[in-house]
Design a protein around this motif. Sequence first.
Motif, PDB file in Angstrom:
ATOM      1  N   GLU A 456     -10.331  43.221  -0.926  1.00 62.06           N
ATOM      2  CA  GLU A 456     -11.749  43.059  -0.589  1.00 62.06           C
ATOM      3  C   GLU A 456     -12.652  43.470  -1.743  1.00 62.06           C
ATOM      4  N   LEU A 457     -12.283  44.545  -2.452  1.00 62.51           N
ATOM      5  CA  LEU A 457     -13.091  44.989  -3.590  1.00 62.51           C
ATOM      6  C   LEU A 457     -13.044  43.962  -4.717  1.00 62.51           C
ATOM      7  N   LYS A 458     -11.870  43.395  -4.932  1.00 62.99           N
ATOM      8  CA  LYS A 458     -11.729  42.365  -5.965  1.00 62.99           C
ATOM      9  C   LYS A 458     -12.608  41.153  -5.631  1.00 62.99           C
ATOM     10  N   LYS A 463     -17.865  38.082  -6.098  1.00 67.61           N
ATOM     11  CA  LYS A 463     -19.077  37.717  -5.366  1.00 67.61           C
ATOM     12  C   LYS A 463     -20.329  38.244  -6.088  1.00 67.61           C
ATOM     13  N   LYS A 464     -20.262  39.501  -6.511  1.00 66.98           N
ATOM     14  CA  LYS A 464     -21.406  40.096  -7.212  1.00 66.98           C
ATOM     15  C   LYS A 464     -21.619  39.415  -8.555  1.00 66.98           C
ATOM     16  N   LEU A 465     -20.509  39.038  -9.195  1.00 69.07           N
ATOM     17  CA  LEU A 465     -20.609  38.343 -10.476  1.00 69.07           C
ATOM     18  C   LEU A 465     -21.288  36.981 -10.294  1.00 69.07           C
ATOM     19  N   ASP A 486     -17.308  28.331  -5.318  1.00 67.49           N
ATOM     20  CA  ASP A 486     -16.364  27.802  -4.324  1.00 67.49           C
ATOM     21  C   ASP A 486     -15.515  28.916  -3.730  1.00 67.49           C
ATOM     22  N   HIS A 487     -15.062  29.824  -4.581  1.00 67.77           N
ATOM     23  CA  HIS A 487     -14.219  30.937  -4.132  1.00 67.77           C
ATOM     24  C   HIS A 487     -14.980  31.821  -3.135  1.00 67.77           C
ATOM     25  N   VAL A 488     -16.240  32.120  -3.456  1.00 63.57           N
ATOM     26  CA  VAL A 488     -17.063  32.963  -2.578  1.00 63.57           C
ATOM     27  C   VAL A 488     -17.350  32.239  -1.267  1.00 63.57           C
ATOM     28  N   GLY A 491     -14.522  32.423   1.164  1.00 61.69           N
ATOM     29  CA  GLY A 491     -14.362  33.732   1.795  1.00 61.69           C
ATOM     30  C   GLY A 491     -13.206  34.536   1.239  1.00 61.69           C
ATOM     31  N   CYS A 492     -13.215  35.796   1.590  1.00 56.56           N
ATOM     32  CA  CYS A 492     -12.235  36.742   1.040  1.00 56.56           C
ATOM     33  C   CYS A 492     -10.799  36.392   1.415  1.00 56.56           C
ATOM     34  N   TRP A 493     -10.608  35.931   2.647  1.00 58.17           N
ATOM     35  CA  TRP A 493      -9.237  35.767   3.151  1.00 58.17           C
ATOM     36  C   TRP A 493      -8.828  34.302   3.279  1.00 58.17           C
ATOM     37  N   PHE A 494      -9.492  33.438   2.547  1.00 61.06           N
ATOM     38  CA  PHE A 494      -9.155  32.016   2.606  1.00 61.06           C
ATOM     39  C   PHE A 494      -7.734  31.789   2.099  1.00 61.06           C
ATOM     40  N   ALA A 495      -7.007  30.957   2.834  1.00 63.09           N
ATOM     41  CA  ALA A 495      -5.657  30.589   2.410  1.00 63.09           C
ATOM     42  C   ALA A 495      -5.557  29.077   2.434  1.00 63.09           C
TER      43      ALA A 495
END
Length: 507
Positions: A456-458, A463-465, A486-488, A491-495
């Motif tokens: 989550e921190l990663k 996200k902040k970047l 796209d990554h943000v 979401g964090c847990w996208f698979a």
Amino acid sequence: MASPLDEMTKLLAGLSLGSNCMKTLESLRILLASVSLSELKDYAPKIDIDRIYKCLATSNRDQIDLTCEILKRILGTIPVGHALSKYEDLFLEGLAHSESRVKELIFQELQMAADDEQACEQLSTKMELLQSCLQAVGSDDSSIAGKASKVFMSLARQRSAASLLVSPPIVEEMRIVSRKNDVVRYRIYDILITYCCASQENLTFCEEKELISSLLSEVSTGDILVQLNALELITTLASCQHGRDYLERQGIIQKLARNLDEATADPLASLLVPGLMKFFGALAHFQPDVLARYPNFTNTMFNLIDDSDVSMRMIAIETFSFIATERDGKFALNQQGSKLDSAIKTIGALFTHAYNDVRLKALDSFAELIHIPSTETTDEELQKIVERWFHQLDSKPIQLVMNVTKQPFKDLRFSALRILLQLVPQIWAQKLMSQQPGFLEFLLDRRAEPDKDCHELKFNVLKKLSESINPEAAIWSDYCMAQMRDHVREGCWFARAQSAVAFESGP
């Protein structure tokens, strides 16, 4: 149908200290558990608690525990000020009880009163109760003594109770209790120092009554343990401006500076170094000019960062980072030139060449060094200092931090990611990140981090970047920025779903 209060009244009427006492108490406990909190608040003031208290007059521990459980449930619904007024005698009996469980129940009530501004004022008038509580500070049972001390520590912070702690009966009781032994004396000192830190007026009174003068003298005794205890309390006093002024007037700071010289030269006195470093570190945190005024402390701190003794090294690094938590501390440290540069290089080397606990201390300390509060992000001079420090860390500082994120120890990875998160808002840091081969791929790889918190921190770093990027700065390509967005968005847990092709088997 009888109300719960009627049932309680009936049970209490039949409560005796005979063989049926436990059975009646158990029935009462069950009944209390069945009543809602709001209902019990209405009933509690009408319950005859005196009859329940009588059940504590026994050596049967099961009965004492059950009685305490019932009393705790009832007292928890009565306003603390009301309970203090109505049950003062019962509280006194409880503090005199032989069982710690009973004392703990009473201290819970007294603590709530001490923490409440209105109830605290009322508690201040209960002199006999307070004297009994103060006597418990001298208890051989450290748990009971700790709870009693905590009540007085809370009172010491309350303005409405300021006059209480310096009233003749309490002061005299303190003197009596403190004579018991060194441990108890320092419990009393702890209360007094908390009181002194609350205001200049409090400190002035204690100074006039010589309540802490003996503490100041104990920093120079021949007993190392006593000196360390005294140092810890004096460090607490140094956390407020009027406390620092007082220590300066008394010549304590100068005396401790001499002690530091002696401690670093004498192997036997070296046990004092951690306490002295903590004291001067606290001073320098609040008054960074201490670095220039007491060069022996500053030199000792930098020398210990390179010390072979791991414990000394960790204390020095912790002191270093504590001074740097505030803006003025960073500026004062930045005046130290090559000594500072050498210290930062040493901390950088510890990221990958030390025991895990030392590496973790180095990472967390460096995070403090480069932290810029959101209110100071426009301070260009401060940003330049942090940028210079980051470059002093290693020839490839981003790569160094990334390497730590690949370590098996979770806490190390988390601390390294925290450093990256703090760097993100800085344009110069983004340039370094964009120039570091594999950095964006590292952030985009969801499979590389097995721990939930680190994962989550990663994600938050990326996200902040993505939110901090200024397209006009032309640091990241359009393709890179699109990948981040796209990554943000995913979401964090996208698979990503794996496609599969079925092949028909032959005959």
